[in-house]
Design a protein around this motif. Structure first.
Motif, PDB file in Angstrom:
ATOM      1  N   VAL A 274       0.875  -1.154   0.000  1.00 47.41           N
ATOM      2  CA  VAL A 274       0.000   0.000   0.000  1.00 47.41           C
ATOM      3  C   VAL A 274       0.921   1.216   0.000  1.00 47.41           C
ATOM      4  N   MET A 275       0.871   1.965  -1.084  1.00 48.46           N
ATOM      5  CA  MET A 275       1.818   3.054  -1.315  1.00 48.46           C
ATOM      6  C   MET A 275       1.094   4.403  -1.255  1.00 48.46           C
ATOM      7  N   ARG A 276       1.852   5.431  -0.872  1.00 49.77           N
ATOM      8  CA  ARG A 276       1.329   6.806  -0.925  1.00 49.77           C
ATOM      9  C   ARG A 276       2.373   7.682  -1.581  1.00 49.77           C
ATOM     10  N   VAL A 277       1.931   8.506  -2.520  1.00 48.73           N
ATOM     11  CA  VAL A 277       2.814   9.381  -3.296  1.00 48.73           C
ATOM     12  C   VAL A 277       2.393  10.827  -3.053  1.00 48.73           C
ATOM     13  N   THR A 278       3.378  11.668  -2.756  1.00 49.44           N
ATOM     14  CA  THR A 278       3.135  13.099  -2.579  1.00 49.44           C
ATOM     15  C   THR A 278       4.161  13.870  -3.401  1.00 49.44           C
ATOM     16  N   ASP A 279       3.705  14.844  -4.168  1.00 47.83           N
ATOM     17  CA  ASP A 279       4.588  15.673  -4.994  1.00 47.83           C
ATOM     18  C   ASP A 279       5.515  14.833  -5.865  1.00 47.83           C
ATOM     19  N   GLY A 280       4.991  13.739  -6.415  1.00 48.71           N
ATOM     20  CA  GLY A 280       5.757  12.926  -7.353  1.00 48.71           C
ATOM     21  C   GLY A 280       6.799  12.013  -6.733  1.00 48.71           C
TER      22      GLY A 280
ATOM     23  N   VAL B  70       6.177   8.475  -0.372  1.00 45.25           N
ATOM     24  CA  VAL B  70       6.342   8.889   1.022  1.00 45.25           C
ATOM     25  C   VAL B  70       6.019   7.753   1.996  1.00 45.25           C
ATOM     26  N   GLU B  71       5.299   6.734   1.498  1.00 47.60           N
ATOM     27  CA  GLU B  71       4.935   5.629   2.375  1.00 47.60           C
ATOM     28  C   GLU B  71       4.769   4.365   1.543  1.00 47.60           C
ATOM     29  N   ALA B  72       5.286   3.261   2.072  1.00 46.50           N
ATOM     30  CA  ALA B  72       5.152   1.957   1.420  1.00 46.50           C
ATOM     31  C   ALA B  72       4.984   0.908   2.511  1.00 46.50           C
TER      32      ALA B  72
END
Length: 131
Positions: free
Chosen positions: A101-107, A110-112
């Motif tokens: 489960v990944m989170r992307v901020t500003d390209g 930020v979290e995996a």
């Protein structure tokens, strides 16, 4: 440089593993990235920061005895779910299935958070650095 979409970031992240090209990870990892691996059970290893996360993932990319295969990718806004299989040997029982489960901020990632169907310990490339 324009900001990459979540889809672009996750596509490049997955290609790093399928093409065994750790250089594709460059500039994908945020300075404050947090990654939680699937091992050791039950909570996994927590890795923080761009340098540490990049080093951990590079070891996995460079491990020629293992193969990470994304099976399905679902993107929703700044979130992505990667359903994957991971083969760590030639035997019939030397593979696991899981999800990141990944989170992307500003390209940038930020979290995996990694989760798997794992009955016991699975040897991971990152562990070889500890020996």
């Amino acid at each position: 440089m324009s900001v990459r979409t979540t889809t672009e970031v996750i596509d490049r992240f997955n290609r790093a593993f399928t093409e065994r090209e750790a250089g594709l990870l460059a500039d994908l990892i945020a300075e404050d990235c947090v990654m939680e691996s699937v091992q050791p059970a039950p909570r996994g290893e927590r890795v923080s920061g761009r340098e540490a996360c990049t080093r951990w993932w590079t070891a996995l990319v460079d491990d020629l005895g293992a193969q990470f295969t994304p099976e399905e990718v679902i993107v929703a806004g700044d979130r992505a779910t990667i359903v994957w299989s991971y083969r760590f040997g030639d035997g019939p029982d030397q593979w696991v299935e899981g999800v990141n489960v990944m989170r992307v901020t500003d390209g940038r990632i930020v979290e995996a958070l990694g989760f798997s169907k794992t009955a016991g310990e699975v040897p991971l490339a990152a562990e070889s650095d500890e020996a």
